[in-house]
Design a protein around this motif. Structure first.
Motif, PDB file in Angstrom:
ATOM      1  N   LEU A 416      30.505   0.907 -19.513  1.00  0.00           N
ATOM      2  CA  LEU A 416      29.045   0.522 -19.293  1.00  0.00           C
ATOM      3  C   LEU A 416      29.353  -0.797 -19.128  1.00  0.00           C
ATOM      4  N   GLY A 417      29.993  -1.344 -19.941  1.00  0.00           N
ATOM      5  CA  GLY A 417      30.137  -2.832 -20.130  1.00  0.00           C
ATOM      6  C   GLY A 417      31.027  -3.586 -19.047  1.00  0.00           C
ATOM      7  N   THR A 418      31.602  -2.616 -18.422  1.00  0.00           N
ATOM      8  CA  THR A 418      32.410  -3.126 -17.222  1.00  0.00           C
ATOM      9  C   THR A 418      32.027  -2.218 -15.917  1.00  0.00           C
ATOM     10  N   HIS A 419      30.795  -1.748 -15.842  1.00  0.00           N
ATOM     11  CA  HIS A 419      30.121  -1.080 -14.978  1.00  0.00           C
ATOM     12  C   HIS A 419      30.170  -1.732 -13.672  1.00  0.00           C
ATOM     13  N   LYS A 420      30.339  -0.902 -12.418  1.00  0.00           N
ATOM     14  CA  LYS A 420      30.301  -1.342 -11.290  1.00  0.00           C
ATOM     15  C   LYS A 420      29.137  -2.140 -10.639  1.00  0.00           C
ATOM     16  N   SER A 421      28.172  -1.736 -11.387  1.00  0.00           N
ATOM     17  CA  SER A 421      26.811  -2.629 -10.790  1.00  0.00           C
ATOM     18  C   SER A 421      26.697  -4.226 -11.165  1.00  0.00           C
ATOM     19  N   LEU A 422      27.778  -4.461 -12.211  1.00  0.00           N
ATOM     20  CA  LEU A 422      28.089  -5.931 -12.577  1.00  0.00           C
ATOM     21  C   LEU A 422      28.699  -6.631 -11.644  1.00  0.00           C
ATOM     22  N   LYS A 423      29.406  -5.939 -10.663  1.00  0.00           N
ATOM     23  CA  LYS A 423      30.120  -6.676  -9.567  1.00  0.00           C
ATOM     24  C   LYS A 423      31.283  -7.214 -10.473  1.00  0.00           C
ATOM     25  N   GLY A 424      31.698  -6.936 -11.033  1.00  0.00           N
ATOM     26  CA  GLY A 424      33.154  -7.581 -11.605  1.00  0.00           C
ATOM     27  C   GLY A 424      32.885  -8.473 -12.915  1.00  0.00           C
ATOM     28  N   ASN A 425      31.534  -8.785 -13.203  1.00  0.00           N
ATOM     29  CA  ASN A 425      31.411  -9.431 -14.221  1.00  0.00           C
ATOM     30  C   ASN A 425      31.471  -8.596 -15.542  1.00  0.00           C
ATOM     31  N   ALA A 426      32.659  -8.965 -16.572  1.00  0.00           N
ATOM     32  CA  ALA A 426      32.905  -8.274 -17.849  1.00  0.00           C
ATOM     33  C   ALA A 426      32.457  -8.809 -18.820  1.00  0.00           C
ATOM     34  N   LYS A 427      31.604  -9.906 -18.740  1.00  0.00           N
ATOM     35  CA  LYS A 427      30.982 -10.596 -19.767  1.00  0.00           C
ATOM     36  C   LYS A 427      29.853 -10.093 -20.307  1.00  0.00           C
ATOM     37  N   ALA A 428      29.494  -8.764 -19.874  1.00  0.00           N
ATOM     38  CA  ALA A 428      28.292  -7.936 -20.207  1.00  0.00           C
ATOM     39  C   ALA A 428      29.114  -7.194 -21.438  1.00  0.00           C
ATOM     40  N   LEU A 429      30.152  -7.040 -21.632  1.00  0.00           N
ATOM     41  CA  LEU A 429      30.773  -6.051 -22.722  1.00  0.00           C
ATOM     42  C   LEU A 429      30.276  -6.202 -23.977  1.00  0.00           C
ATOM     43  N   SER A 430      30.191  -7.396 -24.412  1.00  0.00           N
ATOM     44  CA  SER A 430      29.955  -7.382 -26.037  1.00  0.00           C
ATOM     45  C   SER A 430      28.353  -7.218 -25.991  1.00  0.00           C
ATOM     46  N   THR A 431      27.501  -7.572 -25.184  1.00  0.00           N
ATOM     47  CA  THR A 431      26.118  -7.161 -25.205  1.00  0.00           C
ATOM     48  C   THR A 431      25.989  -5.652 -25.134  1.00  0.00           C
ATOM     49  N   VAL A 432      26.397  -5.137 -24.063  1.00  0.00           N
ATOM     50  CA  VAL A 432      26.205  -3.905 -24.122  1.00  0.00           C
ATOM     51  C   VAL A 432      26.687  -2.814 -25.292  1.00  0.00           C
ATOM     52  N   THR A 433      27.731  -3.233 -25.693  1.00  0.00           N
ATOM     53  CA  THR A 433      28.470  -2.936 -26.999  1.00  0.00           C
ATOM     54  C   THR A 433      27.353  -3.013 -28.203  1.00  0.00           C
ATOM     55  N   ALA A 434      26.922  -4.252 -28.219  1.00  0.00           N
ATOM     56  CA  ALA A 434      25.891  -4.495 -29.229  1.00  0.00           C
ATOM     57  C   ALA A 434      24.542  -3.573 -29.181  1.00  0.00           C
ATOM     58  N   ILE A 435      24.223  -3.814 -27.907  1.00  0.00           N
ATOM     59  CA  ILE A 435      22.770  -2.844 -27.732  1.00  0.00           C
ATOM     60  C   ILE A 435      22.880  -1.124 -27.983  1.00  0.00           C
ATOM     61  N   ILE A 436      24.100  -0.748 -27.562  1.00  0.00           N
ATOM     62  CA  ILE A 436      24.432   0.524 -27.809  1.00  0.00           C
ATOM     63  C   ILE A 436      24.558   0.961 -29.480  1.00  0.00           C
ATOM     64  N   ASP A 437      25.457  -0.076 -30.096  1.00  0.00           N
ATOM     65  CA  ASP A 437      25.764   0.217 -31.561  1.00  0.00           C
ATOM     66  C   ASP A 437      24.476  -0.139 -32.426  1.00  0.00           C
ATOM     67  N   GLY A 438      23.730  -1.178 -31.668  1.00  0.00           N
ATOM     68  CA  GLY A 438      22.453  -1.630 -32.502  1.00  0.00           C
ATOM     69  C   GLY A 438      21.381  -0.511 -32.488  1.00  0.00           C
ATOM     70  N   THR A 439      21.216   0.101 -31.470  1.00  0.00           N
ATOM     71  CA  THR A 439      20.185   1.211 -31.643  1.00  0.00           C
ATOM     72  C   THR A 439      20.899   2.185 -32.338  1.00  0.00           C
ATOM     73  N   GLY A 440      22.164   2.574 -32.267  1.00  0.00           N
ATOM     74  CA  GLY A 440      22.591   3.537 -33.194  1.00  0.00           C
ATOM     75  C   GLY A 440      22.403   3.144 -34.539  1.00  0.00           C
ATOM     76  N   SER A 441      22.635   2.003 -34.907  1.00  0.00           N
ATOM     77  CA  SER A 441      22.339   1.331 -36.352  1.00  0.00           C
ATOM     78  C   SER A 441      21.138   1.704 -36.954  1.00  0.00           C
ATOM     79  N   ILE A 442      19.998   1.807 -36.012  1.00  0.00           N
ATOM     80  CA  ILE A 442      18.456   2.165 -36.561  1.00  0.00           C
ATOM     81  C   ILE A 442      18.690   3.652 -36.976  1.00  0.00           C
TER      82      ILE A 442
END
Length: 501
Positions: A416-442
């Protein structure tokens, strides 16, 4: 001379060099997060030592406690009848701070050098873990001290997960990401096992060392990270990975948006972004809301909330459950609980392999979650009937509970952090990982808290709570499972069409 060598030789040299650096990065990040989890585990082992029945122990000659006091050997303030609630508060001080900090951590992780971010987080985590153990040697009996240390440790430990997933995502493409990350994610279980075994050495004597030793190891690993971590392949002139497989491109050309498991994909834009060698501006880091809009992020995040609730309840309360129900010693209960993590290693690898083969991350998670519910019910009722049944049931429960958790936090987050909707921008990887794991941490915070509140009414009720959470996690993936099934049917129809032609 360089020009005299055949092109094939240069290719082999480059391939070998790339593979060596990828392998080195995988091993280093594995050790990094092993240390993070190793430093979290001692509290679950030491719980049974902080409050225990002292009636069978010999009261010291100079002790002032009465002969009828059966908790004289417990550690104040955990020597009272409300000790489960107090231990739950200590757990949740860490977990709530971790959950809150995780949403912020990914944003910092995208904007700061990972080498500095990770190494400083590990050094501070080692410090706070050791400070918890020093409470034993400093004879500290104030609840606020242990709660404060846990809050600080929870915050600094959020530096770990988004950073290591981002680093591995930078080095490895999608091809066999599920399998590779399934093996790599065993660091969670290996860290839990090491933390249990190290803590078990001193739990019955000087339990402070159960924290100090893992804290020192974590700090040493932080210094090693500062010296050797390589964030990007380009930093050492290696070839960056391909984040989307040929199968993805074929599906993009042949499928509608409704047939894609996670929504519409613009293949032409992505292809140009992935393979263009022209230098361009550095892509901007994605916003929090922008990351939430990536198809599949919300569903997997909420699923992980309930999956992690189950996993972390086992992580923090399983040794005490075995101690109370099966009547093993504190060390034996801690050692036996490691079998759940052994199952977790197997489950993470199995989930990665199956999801790679089927290209169905959500379906793999859903099936394992469905199977986990009856297995937890059986473990509670027959798992303590004998040592053999306990071992078998713990391993099976570890496979089915930790498999989906491992897959979502690794391969799914990287996808998801390198999803095609990002059009090649892999900068989202850390934020997506943090959102998923942060929600899981709740969920990770809620699970141990609920276990502490419910366990006085009986352990059966704790397991009913875990089974309910497991079913909810499964239900949250229904839409994505349906999308994957539709995509499989479309792919099967195309393959039959080709055969007829």
């Amino acid at each position: 001379m360089r020009s005299s060598l055949a092109p094939g030789i240069w290719f082999l040299r480059a391939f070998s060099r790339d593979s060596w650096f990828r392998g080195f990065t995988l091993v280093l990040t594995f050790l990094i997060y092993t240390c993070y989890h190793m430093s979290r585990k001692p509290i679950s082992i030491v719980k049974s030592r902080l409050h225990q029945n002292c009636s069978e122990l010999i009261n010291p000659v100079n002790d002032t406690h009465s002969l009828n006091d059966t908790t004289w050997c417990s550690w104040s303030p955990f020597d009272k009848d409300d000790y489960k609630e107090l231990l739950g508060a200590v757990d949740n001080a860490f977990l709530v701070a971790y959950a809150i900090g995780m949403f912020i951590s990914g944003i910092f992780g995208e904007r700061l050098p990972l080498r500095y971010y990770l190494s400083s987080g590990m050094l501070l985590s080692g410090l706070f873990t050791s400070l918890f153990g020093l409470g034993y040697f400093w004879n500290i009996h104030m609840l606020w001290y242990f709660v404060l240390i846990q809050i600080c440790n929870g915050l600094v430990q959020t530096t770990g997960w988004p950073s290591v997933v981002t680093c591995v995502g930078n080095w490895f493409g999608k091809g066999k990401r599920g399998f590779i990350m399934g093996i790599w994610n065993s660091h969670t279980s290996v860290g839990n096992i090491l933390g249990s075994l190290i803590a078990g050495v001193w739990v019955n004597h000087q339990w402070g060392l159960s924290f100090i030793v893992p804290g020192i190891i974590t700090a040493i690993m932080g210094f090693t990270t500062f010296l050797f971590l390589i964030e990007y392949p380009e930093d050492v002139d290696c070839t960056p990975p391909q984040h989307h497989s040929e199968q993805d491109k074929d599906q993009d050309n042949a499928e509608d948006a409704g047939n894609s498991p996670y929504g519409h994909r613009d293949s032409s834009t992505e292809t140009s972004a992935s393979y263009s060698k022209e230098p361009g501006p550095e892509p901007a880091a994605i916003s929090f809301l922008g990351a939430l809009k990536i198809p599949g992020v919300i569903e997997f995040s909420l699923c992980l909330l309930f999956a992690k609730l189950v996993s972390y309840t086992f992580l923090y309360w399983l040794p005490l459950y075995i101690f109370n129900v099966a009547h093993f010693s504190a060390k034996e209960a801690g050692d036996l609980s490691t079998l759940f993590d052994v199952g977790g290693i197997i489950g993470g690898i199995m989930a990665g392999l199956i999801s790679d083969y089927t290209n169905g991350r959500a379906t793999t998670c859903c099936i394992m979650l469905i199977l986990a519910a009856p297995m937890m019910f059986l473990y509670n009722y027959i798992g303590q009937n004998g040592i053999t049944s306990s071992i078998v049931m713990l391993i099976i429960c570890g496979i089915l509970v930790n498999g989906p958790y491992a897959l979502i936090t690794t391969a799914v987050s990287a996808d998801l952090g390198t999803h095609k909707s990002l059009k090649g921008n892999a900068k989202a990887l850390s934020t997506v990982t943090a959102i998923i794991d942060g929600t899981g941490s709740i969920g990770a915070a809620l699970g141990p808290l609920l276990a502490g509140l419910i366990s006085p009414t009986g352990w059966n009720n704790v397991f009913y709570m875990l089974i309910s959470a497991d079913i909810l996690a499964c239900l949250l993936l229904c839409r994505l499972v349906y999308k994957e099934i539709v995509a499989w049917k479309a792919a099967l129809g195309r393959s039959r069409g080709y055969k007829e032609i």
